[in-house]
Write an enzyme that holds these catalytic residues in place. Structure first.
Site, PDB file in Angstrom:
ATOM      1  N   ASP A  23       3.968   2.245  -7.545  1.00 20.85           N
ATOM      2  CA  ASP A  23       2.672   2.660  -8.104  1.00 20.85           C
ATOM      3  C   ASP A  23       2.628   4.147  -8.447  1.00 20.85           C
ATOM      4  O   ASP A  23       1.555   4.681  -8.745  1.00 20.85           O
ATOM      5  CB  ASP A  23       1.541   2.346  -7.115  1.00 20.85           C
ATOM      6  CG  ASP A  23       1.352   0.860  -6.896  1.00 20.85           C
ATOM      7  OD1 ASP A  23       1.166   0.143  -7.890  1.00 20.85           O
ATOM      8  OD2 ASP A  23       1.397   0.418  -5.729  1.00 20.85           O
TER       9      ASP A  23
ATOM     10  N   HIS B 104      -6.412  -6.927  -9.113  1.00 20.75           N
ATOM     11  CA  HIS B 104      -5.369  -6.225  -8.380  1.00 20.75           C
ATOM     12  C   HIS B 104      -5.875  -5.796  -7.011  1.00 20.75           C
ATOM     13  O   HIS B 104      -5.578  -6.447  -6.013  1.00 20.75           O
ATOM     14  CB  HIS B 104      -4.888  -5.038  -9.216  1.00 20.75           C
ATOM     15  CG  HIS B 104      -3.711  -4.318  -8.653  1.00 20.75           C
ATOM     16  ND1 HIS B 104      -2.903  -3.505  -9.419  1.00 20.75           N
ATOM     17  CD2 HIS B 104      -3.205  -4.244  -7.390  1.00 20.75           C
ATOM     18  CE1 HIS B 104      -1.940  -2.993  -8.665  1.00 20.75           C
ATOM     19  NE2 HIS B 104      -2.116  -3.412  -7.434  1.00 20.75           N
TER      20      HIS B 104
ATOM     21  N   GLY C 130       0.798  -1.222   0.000  1.00 16.76           N
ATOM     22  CA  GLY C 130       0.000   0.000   0.000  1.00 16.76           C
ATOM     23  C   GLY C 130       0.829   1.269   0.000  1.00 16.76           C
ATOM     24  O   GLY C 130       2.030   1.260   0.288  1.00 16.76           O
TER      25      GLY C 130
ATOM     26  N   GLY D 165       8.944  -0.038  -0.750  1.00 18.02           N
ATOM     27  CA  GLY D 165       9.502  -1.123   0.041  1.00 18.02           C
ATOM     28  C   GLY D 165      10.056  -0.767   1.398  1.00 18.02           C
ATOM     29  O   GLY D 165      10.788  -1.556   2.000  1.00 18.02           O
TER      30      GLY D 165
ATOM     31  N   ASP E  52     -23.668   6.594   2.047  1.00 13.98           N
ATOM     32  CA  ASP E  52     -23.159   7.769   2.753  1.00 13.98           C
ATOM     33  C   ASP E  52     -21.840   8.266   2.179  1.00 13.98           C
ATOM     34  O   ASP E  52     -21.487   9.437   2.368  1.00 13.98           O
ATOM     35  CB  ASP E  52     -22.947   7.450   4.235  1.00 13.98           C
ATOM     36  CG  ASP E  52     -24.234   7.500   5.045  1.00 13.98           C
ATOM     37  OD1 ASP E  52     -25.200   8.139   4.593  1.00 13.98           O
ATOM     38  OD2 ASP E  52     -24.261   6.911   6.133  1.00 13.98           O
TER      39      ASP E  52
ATOM     40  N   TYR F   4     -26.041  16.881   7.349  1.00 11.99           N
ATOM     41  CA  TYR F   4     -25.461  15.954   8.322  1.00 11.99           C
ATOM     42  C   TYR F   4     -24.384  16.661   9.144  1.00 11.99           C
ATOM     43  O   TYR F   4     -23.591  17.438   8.606  1.00 11.99           O
ATOM     44  CB  TYR F   4     -24.863  14.745   7.610  1.00 11.99           C
ATOM     45  CG  TYR F   4     -24.198  13.758   8.540  1.00 11.99           C
ATOM     46  CD1 TYR F   4     -24.916  12.759   9.163  1.00 11.99           C
ATOM     47  CD2 TYR F   4     -22.826  13.856   8.809  1.00 11.99           C
ATOM     48  CE1 TYR F   4     -24.302  11.858  10.011  1.00 11.99           C
ATOM     49  CE2 TYR F   4     -22.210  12.963   9.667  1.00 11.99           C
ATOM     50  CZ  TYR F   4     -22.943  11.967  10.267  1.00 11.99           C
ATOM     51  OH  TYR F   4     -22.334  11.087  11.114  1.00 11.99           O
TER      52      TYR F   4
ATOM     53  N   HIS G  77      -4.047  -3.263  -0.372  1.00 15.79           N
ATOM     54  CA  HIS G  77      -4.412  -4.624  -0.767  1.00 15.79           C
ATOM     55  C   HIS G  77      -5.288  -5.213   0.329  1.00 15.79           C
ATOM     56  O   HIS G  77      -5.100  -6.359   0.735  1.00 15.79           O
ATOM     57  CB  HIS G  77      -3.164  -5.472  -1.011  1.00 15.79           C
ATOM     58  CG  HIS G  77      -2.423  -5.107  -2.254  1.00 15.79           C
ATOM     59  ND1 HIS G  77      -2.551  -5.806  -3.432  1.00 15.79           N
ATOM     60  CD2 HIS G  77      -1.577  -4.088  -2.523  1.00 15.79           C
ATOM     61  CE1 HIS G  77      -1.788  -5.249  -4.367  1.00 15.79           C
ATOM     62  NE2 HIS G  77      -1.191  -4.198  -3.833  1.00 15.79           N
TER      63      HIS G  77
ATOM     64  N   HIS H 100      -3.716   3.578  -1.975  1.00 13.90           N
ATOM     65  CA  HIS H 100      -3.822   2.246  -2.597  1.00 13.90           C
ATOM     66  C   HIS H 100      -3.509   1.206  -1.538  1.00 13.90           C
ATOM     67  O   HIS H 100      -2.520   1.330  -0.809  1.00 13.90           O
ATOM     68  CB  HIS H 100      -2.844   2.123  -3.755  1.00 13.90           C
ATOM     69  CG  HIS H 100      -2.722   0.743  -4.313  1.00 13.90           C
ATOM     70  ND1 HIS H 100      -3.823  -0.025  -4.651  1.00 13.90           N
ATOM     71  CD2 HIS H 100      -1.631  -0.029  -4.583  1.00 13.90           C
ATOM     72  CE1 HIS H 100      -3.416  -1.197  -5.125  1.00 13.90           C
ATOM     73  NE2 HIS H 100      -2.091  -1.224  -5.073  1.00 13.90           N
TER      74      HIS H 100
END
Length: 229
Positions: free
Chosen positions: A75, A168, A27, A45, A119, A226, A96, A94
């Protein structure tokens, strides 16, 4: 360079980890400075446990590193493609996350089954078409962004701030890095609820459109009511 934005992106990445929607180095979160055309993104990494704000990488919209001594996320091209296409967004996440990935691997959009999804998303969570072999060999990460853009033809990325990439996983975005993380966490919860619903109801019954519209508008419409003023 962009020290405040680097700190915000660092904290957003940590939040993604703290919320349990990423494992290990999976991510990434980014944010854009629109005036300068620069993006801050997580390094590739680097474990969340050792990462600092100074590890964040600054790139331009052509993916050139302009600050930092680490490689940016693998990414990065997907993020920059989306920033160029969706001018209203300021942050992208992003992950997983388990249930959202399950729907993406099934190549299925998540229908709006209840008011929780309504919502935060004005309809289904869309799923892209799979990438072709030409896409993968030409420019996998760039093609990922292009697949999302194609799927959003006719859709408002502000009203639908989340997507599943076939085979993915999920991407989510918002006005800044924090909101993109919130939408990524909400997307995982929506996917989890849909997974459970699918086990007890077949076929799935979408929420009535008039209820969906009511719930979305009360939080996001021009006369939203709201919360506190």
């Amino acid at each position: 360079m962009l020290s405040h934005l680097r700190e915000a992106v660092y904290r957003a990445n940590i939040e993604l980890n703290d919320r349990g929607v990423v494992l290990y180095t999976w991510g990434n979160v980014s944010a854009i400075d629109r005036e300068r055309g620069l993006v801050v993104i997580k390094p590739s990494g680097v474990p969340y446990e050792t990462m600092t704000a100074d590890d964040m990488v600054v790139v331009d919209l052509e993916n050139n590193v302009v600050w930092g001594d680490k490689k940016p996320s693998s990414d990065t091209k997907t993020h920059t493609v989306l920033y160029k296409a969706f001018s209203q967004i300021g942050g992208i996440s992003h992950t997983h996350s388990r249930h959202a990935v399950a729907w993406a691997q099934a190549r299925r959009e998540i229908p709006c089954l209840g008011t929780t999804q309504a919502d935060y998303c004005a309809g289904v969570v869309p799923c892209t078409d799979p990438l072709s072999i030409e896409d993968v060999t030409r420019d996998y990460e760039g093609a990922t962004g292009e697949a999302i853009i194609r799927r959003f033809e006719g859709l408002d990325p502000v009203a639908v701030p989340m997507v599943l990439l076939a085979g993915h996983g999920p991407f989510a975005w918002g006005k800044d890095a924090d909101e993109s993380v919130r939408n990524a966490v909400i997307l995982e919860e929506i996917a989890h609820m849909a997974t459970i619903t699918a086990t007890v109801s077949s076929p799935l019954k979408p929420l009535e459109n008039y209820v969906l519209d009511y719930h979305y508008q009360r939080k996001h419409g021009k006369d939203a009511w709201y919360g506190q003023r």
